[in-house]
Write a protein that holds these residues in place. Sequence first.
Motif, PDB file in Angstrom:
ATOM      1  N   SER A   1     -15.814 -18.123   1.208  1.00 42.31           N
ATOM      2  CA  SER A   1     -15.087 -18.628   0.221  1.00 42.31           C
ATOM      3  C   SER A   1     -15.135 -17.437  -0.805  1.00 42.31           C
ATOM      4  N   ALA A   2     -15.950 -16.481  -1.034  1.00 45.44           N
ATOM      5  CA  ALA A   2     -16.058 -15.475  -1.970  1.00 45.44           C
ATOM      6  C   ALA A   2     -14.679 -14.498  -1.558  1.00 45.44           C
ATOM      7  N   ILE A   3     -14.549 -14.312  -0.092  1.00 45.47           N
ATOM      8  CA  ILE A   3     -13.576 -13.634   0.270  1.00 45.47           C
ATOM      9  C   ILE A   3     -12.215 -14.063  -0.116  1.00 45.47           C
ATOM     10  N   TYR A   4     -12.118 -15.201   0.246  1.00 41.94           N
ATOM     11  CA  TYR A   4     -11.012 -16.181  -0.278  1.00 41.94           C
ATOM     12  C   TYR A   4     -10.417 -16.284  -1.475  1.00 41.94           C
ATOM     13  N   HIS A   5     -11.625 -15.983  -2.447  1.00 44.32           N
ATOM     14  CA  HIS A   5     -11.375 -15.819  -3.860  1.00 44.32           C
ATOM     15  C   HIS A   5     -10.298 -14.540  -4.093  1.00 44.32           C
ATOM     16  N   HIS A   6     -10.371 -13.558  -3.186  1.00 44.89           N
ATOM     17  CA  HIS A   6      -9.581 -12.388  -3.397  1.00 44.89           C
ATOM     18  C   HIS A   6      -8.215 -12.446  -2.499  1.00 44.89           C
ATOM     19  N   VAL A   7      -8.399 -12.948  -1.395  1.00 51.32           N
ATOM     20  CA  VAL A   7      -7.191 -12.999  -0.552  1.00 51.32           C
ATOM     21  C   VAL A   7      -7.124 -14.320   0.273  1.00 51.32           C
ATOM     22  N   PRO A   8      -5.844 -15.034   0.442  1.00 57.63           N
ATOM     23  CA  PRO A   8      -5.770 -16.140   1.215  1.00 57.63           C
ATOM     24  C   PRO A   8      -6.165 -16.038   2.674  1.00 57.63           C
ATOM     25  N   SER A   9      -6.115 -15.022   3.243  1.00 58.70           N
ATOM     26  CA  SER A   9      -6.117 -15.082   4.919  1.00 58.70           C
ATOM     27  C   SER A   9      -6.504 -13.589   5.285  1.00 58.70           C
ATOM     28  N   LYS A  10      -6.890 -13.488   6.583  1.00 55.84           N
ATOM     29  CA  LYS A  10      -7.264 -12.242   7.197  1.00 55.84           C
ATOM     30  C   LYS A  10      -5.918 -11.389   7.137  1.00 55.84           C
ATOM     31  N   GLN A  11      -4.925 -12.267   7.518  1.00 51.41           N
ATOM     32  CA  GLN A  11      -3.611 -11.311   7.643  1.00 51.41           C
ATOM     33  C   GLN A  11      -3.170 -10.893   6.487  1.00 51.41           C
ATOM     34  N   ASP A  12      -3.747 -11.406   5.128  1.00 50.73           N
ATOM     35  CA  ASP A  12      -3.297 -10.727   3.959  1.00 50.73           C
ATOM     36  C   ASP A  12      -4.173  -9.431   3.860  1.00 50.73           C
ATOM     37  N   LEU A  13      -5.624  -9.456   4.259  1.00 46.76           N
ATOM     38  CA  LEU A  13      -6.172  -8.083   4.363  1.00 46.76           C
ATOM     39  C   LEU A  13      -5.510  -7.063   5.341  1.00 46.76           C
ATOM     40  N   LEU A  14      -4.992  -7.490   6.335  1.00 43.89           N
ATOM     41  CA  LEU A  14      -4.274  -6.600   7.174  1.00 43.89           C
ATOM     42  C   LEU A  14      -2.991  -5.950   6.379  1.00 43.89           C
ATOM     43  N   ARG A  15      -2.454  -6.927   5.667  1.00 39.99           N
ATOM     44  CA  ARG A  15      -0.974  -6.351   5.281  1.00 39.99           C
ATOM     45  C   ARG A  15      -1.219  -5.547   4.088  1.00 39.99           C
ATOM     46  N   LEU A  16      -2.376  -5.837   3.194  1.00 43.37           N
ATOM     47  CA  LEU A  16      -2.611  -4.963   1.979  1.00 43.37           C
ATOM     48  C   LEU A  16      -3.076  -3.597   2.718  1.00 43.37           C
ATOM     49  N   SER A  17      -3.727  -3.625   3.583  1.00 45.77           N
ATOM     50  CA  SER A  17      -4.359  -2.260   4.325  1.00 45.77           C
ATOM     51  C   SER A  17      -3.236  -1.680   4.767  1.00 45.77           C
ATOM     52  N   VAL A  18      -2.469  -1.958   5.897  1.00 42.67           N
ATOM     53  CA  VAL A  18      -1.395  -1.447   6.147  1.00 42.67           C
ATOM     54  C   VAL A  18      -0.372  -0.722   5.353  1.00 42.67           C
ATOM     55  N   ASP A  19      -0.326  -1.678   4.115  1.00 46.26           N
ATOM     56  CA  ASP A  19       1.008  -1.154   2.948  1.00 46.26           C
ATOM     57  C   ASP A  19       0.254  -0.005   2.219  1.00 46.26           C
ATOM     58  N   ARG A  20      -1.056   0.105   2.332  1.00 41.82           N
ATOM     59  CA  ARG A  20      -1.788   1.253   1.480  1.00 41.82           C
ATOM     60  C   ARG A  20      -1.113   2.522   2.018  1.00 41.82           C
ATOM     61  N   ALA A  21      -1.174   2.777   3.543  1.00 42.32           N
ATOM     62  CA  ALA A  21      -0.738   3.917   4.178  1.00 42.32           C
ATOM     63  C   ALA A  21       0.747   3.948   3.981  1.00 42.32           C
ATOM     64  N   LEU A  22       1.620   2.907   4.088  1.00 46.30           N
ATOM     65  CA  LEU A  22       3.075   2.801   4.360  1.00 46.30           C
ATOM     66  C   LEU A  22       3.734   3.230   2.738  1.00 46.30           C
ATOM     67  N   ASP A  23       2.846   2.721   1.802  1.00 47.93           N
ATOM     68  CA  ASP A  23       3.471   2.836   0.501  1.00 47.93           C
ATOM     69  C   ASP A  23       3.198   4.326  -0.085  1.00 47.93           C
ATOM     70  N   GLY A  24       1.947   4.984   0.563  1.00 50.91           N
ATOM     71  CA  GLY A  24       1.818   6.568   0.359  1.00 50.91           C
ATOM     72  C   GLY A  24       3.028   7.219   1.010  1.00 50.91           C
ATOM     73  N   LEU A  25       3.369   6.955   2.204  1.00 52.28           N
ATOM     74  CA  LEU A  25       4.550   7.839   2.712  1.00 52.28           C
ATOM     75  C   LEU A  25       5.719   7.510   2.184  1.00 52.28           C
ATOM     76  N   PHE A  26       6.014   6.175   1.706  1.00 48.77           N
ATOM     77  CA  PHE A  26       7.252   5.959   1.217  1.00 48.77           C
ATOM     78  C   PHE A  26       7.540   6.528  -0.355  1.00 48.77           C
ATOM     79  N   ALA A  27       6.349   6.648  -0.932  1.00 45.84           N
ATOM     80  CA  ALA A  27       6.321   7.358  -2.277  1.00 45.84           C
ATOM     81  C   ALA A  27       6.853   8.871  -2.086  1.00 45.84           C
ATOM     82  N   LEU A  28       6.386   9.498  -1.323  1.00 47.85           N
ATOM     83  CA  LEU A  28       7.080  10.777  -0.825  1.00 47.85           C
ATOM     84  C   LEU A  28       8.427  10.755  -0.777  1.00 47.85           C
ATOM     85  N   VAL A  29       9.093   9.716   0.051  1.00 47.35           N
ATOM     86  CA  VAL A  29      10.453   9.537   0.380  1.00 47.35           C
ATOM     87  C   VAL A  29      11.360   9.615  -0.973  1.00 47.35           C
ATOM     88  N   GLU A  30      10.563   8.778  -1.906  1.00 45.34           N
ATOM     89  CA  GLU A  30      11.112   8.604  -3.328  1.00 45.34           C
ATOM     90  C   GLU A  30      11.296   9.941  -4.008  1.00 45.34           C
TER      91      GLU A  30
END
Length: 201
Positions: free
Chosen positions: A49-78
């Motif tokens: 429940s303490a984890i769910y205080h930050h994120v609603p699901s495991k998939q959201d943890l996955l999304r935040l994690s892969v977006d951390r990499a992708l956002d770095g790459l697309f910042a370069l594109v910009e």
Amino acid sequence: MTTAPPAKRGRPGYDLESLLAVAVKLFNERGYDGTSMEDLSRKLGITKSAIYHHVPSKQDLLRLSVDRALDGLFALVEELDAVEGRAVERLEFLVRGSVAVLVERLPFVTLLLRVRGNTKVERDALARRREFDRIVSELVTQAVEEGDLRSDIDPATAARLLFGMVNSLIEWYRPRGGLGADRLADAVATMAFDGLRVRDD
């Protein structure tokens, strides 16, 4: 004069950033499908429940994690439009920057490169990766047309080989005691562009 009540003792709190760091470590070690929220709660020493205080699901943890990499790459594109010179200079900027992103966000990039499209989050991540690959391929094509890169290698193949080399760094690069990001980027750029450039002789 009243005495302040003693501070309550308890387990150390986790913010989203530290939660993500542990989650991505477990995803990389056990695989996303092989990691449960129970595994995460045990590793963190907190309740689910303490984890769910930050994120609603495991998939959201996955999304935040892969977006951390992708956002770095697309910042370069910009930033590409601000890079002066020809397409080959913009391509080298993208390659060097991608190495820096990989070094800075190694666990997140590692996870991104291991997703296989089994969930919507993974499919969305793969779609963004394909978009990045398309941008790289277009730069290679433009550099070939400008006469800076050799024309006997298919641009899409050259782009895949180029970033295949960058992505392979996750298999052996370790930040501690190894090359820094700048020297690593120099090595990748030298290997890549000395082999791809048109020679004057």
